[in-house]
Every structure is written in structure tokens, then in C-alpha cells.
Scaffold this motif. Structure first.
Motif, PDB file in Angstrom:
ATOM      1  N   TRP A 180      49.873  25.936  -5.139  1.00  0.00           N
ATOM      2  CA  TRP A 180      49.403  24.773  -5.910  1.00  0.00           C
ATOM      3  C   TRP A 180      50.144  24.669  -7.234  1.00  0.00           C
ATOM      4  CZ3 TRP A 180      47.299  25.737 -10.638  1.00  0.00           C
ATOM      5  CH2 TRP A 180      46.845  27.031 -10.880  1.00  0.00           C
ATOM      6  N   ALA A 181      50.491  25.819  -7.824  1.00  0.00           N
ATOM      7  CA  ALA A 181      51.218  25.790  -9.098  1.00  0.00           C
ATOM      8  C   ALA A 181      52.605  25.182  -8.909  1.00  0.00           C
ATOM      9  CB  ALA A 181      51.330  27.202  -9.670  1.00  0.00           C
ATOM     10  N   GLN A 182      53.241  25.464  -7.781  1.00  0.00           N
ATOM     11  CA  GLN A 182      54.571  24.907  -7.518  1.00  0.00           C
ATOM     12  C   GLN A 182      54.494  23.407  -7.257  1.00  0.00           C
ATOM     13  OE1 GLN A 182      56.992  26.711  -8.291  1.00  0.00           O
ATOM     14  NE2 GLN A 182      55.790  28.565  -8.431  1.00  0.00           N
TER      15      GLN A 182
ATOM     16  N   ILE B 124      63.781  21.486 -12.320  1.00  0.00           N
ATOM     17  CA  ILE B 124      62.395  21.940 -12.161  1.00  0.00           C
ATOM     18  C   ILE B 124      61.884  21.587 -10.769  1.00  0.00           C
ATOM     19  CG2 ILE B 124      60.015  21.554 -12.926  1.00  0.00           C
ATOM     20  CD1 ILE B 124      61.100  21.311 -15.791  1.00  0.00           C
ATOM     21  N   VAL B 125      62.152  20.355 -10.325  1.00  0.00           N
ATOM     22  CA  VAL B 125      61.721  19.929  -8.991  1.00  0.00           C
ATOM     23  C   VAL B 125      62.365  20.805  -7.924  1.00  0.00           C
ATOM     24  CG1 VAL B 125      61.829  18.053  -7.298  1.00  0.00           C
ATOM     25  CG2 VAL B 125      61.250  17.547  -9.668  1.00  0.00           C
ATOM     26  N   THR B 126      63.647  21.058  -8.046  1.00  0.00           N
ATOM     27  CA  THR B 126      64.367  21.853  -7.038  1.00  0.00           C
ATOM     28  C   THR B 126      63.812  23.267  -6.941  1.00  0.00           C
ATOM     29  OG1 THR B 126      66.388  20.582  -7.406  1.00  0.00           O
ATOM     30  CG2 THR B 126      66.634  22.758  -6.387  1.00  0.00           C
ATOM     31  N   PHE B 127      63.644  23.940  -8.079  1.00  0.00           N
ATOM     32  CA  PHE B 127      63.149  25.317  -8.041  1.00  0.00           C
ATOM     33  C   PHE B 127      61.704  25.377  -7.552  1.00  0.00           C
ATOM     34  CE2 PHE B 127      66.382  26.194 -11.586  1.00  0.00           C
ATOM     35  CZ  PHE B 127      67.351  26.535 -10.664  1.00  0.00           C
ATOM     36  N   ALA B 128      60.866  24.447  -7.996  1.00  0.00           N
ATOM     37  CA  ALA B 128      59.469  24.455  -7.578  1.00  0.00           C
ATOM     38  C   ALA B 128      59.336  24.135  -6.093  1.00  0.00           C
ATOM     39  CB  ALA B 128      58.661  23.469  -8.409  1.00  0.00           C
TER      40      ALA B 128
ATOM     41  N   SER C 256      60.271  33.575  -4.908  1.00  0.00           N
ATOM     42  CA  SER C 256      60.759  34.083  -6.192  1.00  0.00           C
ATOM     43  C   SER C 256      61.628  33.072  -6.949  1.00  0.00           C
ATOM     44  CB  SER C 256      61.532  35.384  -5.993  1.00  0.00           C
ATOM     45  OG  SER C 256      62.672  35.147  -5.197  1.00  0.00           O
ATOM     46  N   VAL C 257      62.107  32.044  -6.284  1.00  0.00           N
ATOM     47  CA  VAL C 257      62.936  31.030  -6.949  1.00  0.00           C
ATOM     48  C   VAL C 257      62.127  30.302  -8.024  1.00  0.00           C
ATOM     49  CG1 VAL C 257      64.228  28.885  -6.571  1.00  0.00           C
ATOM     50  CG2 VAL C 257      64.430  30.765  -4.952  1.00  0.00           C
TER      51      VAL C 257
ATOM     52  N   TRP D 112      62.557  30.736 -11.943  1.00  0.00           N
ATOM     53  CA  TRP D 112      63.589  30.070 -12.733  1.00  0.00           C
ATOM     54  C   TRP D 112      62.996  28.953 -13.581  1.00  0.00           C
ATOM     55  CZ3 TRP D 112      68.370  31.636 -13.690  1.00  0.00           C
ATOM     56  CH2 TRP D 112      68.888  32.628 -12.880  1.00  0.00           C
ATOM     57  N   ASN D 113      61.846  28.442 -13.168  1.00  0.00           N
ATOM     58  CA  ASN D 113      61.209  27.398 -13.972  1.00  0.00           C
ATOM     59  C   ASN D 113      60.694  27.936 -15.300  1.00  0.00           C
ATOM     60  OD1 ASN D 113      61.685  25.071 -12.567  1.00  0.00           O
ATOM     61  ND2 ASN D 113      59.889  25.284 -11.278  1.00  0.00           N
ATOM     62  N   LEU D 114      60.524  29.231 -15.404  1.00  0.00           N
ATOM     63  CA  LEU D 114      60.133  29.834 -16.676  1.00  0.00           C
ATOM     64  C   LEU D 114      61.188  29.540 -17.740  1.00  0.00           C
ATOM     65  CD1 LEU D 114      58.182  31.689 -18.240  1.00  0.00           C
ATOM     66  CD2 LEU D 114      59.515  33.611 -17.406  1.00  0.00           C
TER      67      LEU D 114
END
Length: 126
Positions: free
Chosen positions: A2-4, A39-43, A53-54, A57-59
Motif C-alpha cells: 500500500w505504501a508503494q 518516484i513512479v518508476t521505483f514505487a 528493495s527497489v 531508492w525513493n528515500l
């Protein structure tokens, strides 16, 4: 998971916000048009267990949204507030780990081991 999904939505918002909020600062708009798709791509990639684990990277991207208004000297107050709020939320959601129920071969470090775990499991099954 849900966070992604929320991070995907926030990334889409970051991309659209310069037009929807009418940013007067082209630097802020360009920044959002670059960071949003990342952000969209990594999430989106982190939605699946094998690539969970990808999402970490949004961090870094969320942290960039927090400091970018000062580094890039945003002139638009709405851009500054938007990026700060969204950046803080993206950072917070990046710390939420999704549930991993399966084993996927040990990752890149398995290439450098003499007897990787996934090879041992394959031997047990055959």
C-alpha cells in the motif's frame, strides 16, 4: 504494498503539480518533471516481491524534494510547500517494508558465493 501504491500516486502528483498549481518558477517545474517519473518508476517496480528493495531508492528522491527548494532557489512558494510536503511523505513511506513470503535466489551477492542458497534448494528439490 500500500505504501508503494501511495508513492506511485504521489509521483504522478509531483509530475502534474507544476501545471495544476501553476508554478511560476520553471526550475521547480523542471525538477518535478524529472523527479516525479523516477518516484513512479521505483514505487511501481517495488510492488512485486522480487523487486521490493527497489522502493528504497525513493528515500533519496524524497530527501531531494525536501532540500531541492533551497539548492535550486525556488521562487514560487506553492512549489516550495508542495515539494516539502510530498518529499516528507515519500521519505516516510519509503521506510515501510512490504511483506516478502518467497525466496528469490539470494540476489547479486549469490553470484560470489561458493554454494549459494538457491543452488542448495534446487539440489534438494531434484
Amino acid at each position: 504494498m500500500w505504501a508503494q501504491i501511495i508513492n506511485v500516486i504521489l509521483g504522478l502528483w509531483i509530475m502534474a503539480s507544476p501545471d495544476l498549481l501553476g508554478f511560476a518558477d520553471p526550475t521547480a517545474a523542471d525538477n518535478n518533471h524529472i523527479v516525479g517519473p523516477l518516484i513512479v518508476t521505483f514505487a511501481f517496480t517495488a510492488l512485486w516481491e522480487a523487486t521490493r528493495s527497489v522502493g528504497k531508492w525513493n528515500l533519496a528522491l524524497g530527501a531531494w524534494l525536501l532540500i531541492a527548494p533551497w539548492i535550486l532557489s525556488f521562487e514560487d512558494r506553492s512549489a516550495l510547500i508542495n515539494d516539502m510536503v510530498i518529499g516528507a511523505i515519500v521519505v516516510a513511506l519509503s521506510f515501510i517494508k512490504g511483506k516478502i513470503t518467497q525466496h528469490f535466489g539470494g540476489g547479486w551477492s549469490a553470484l560470489f558465493k561458493n554454494n549459494p542458497e538457491h543452488v542448495e534448494k534446487a539440489r534438494e528439490l531434484s
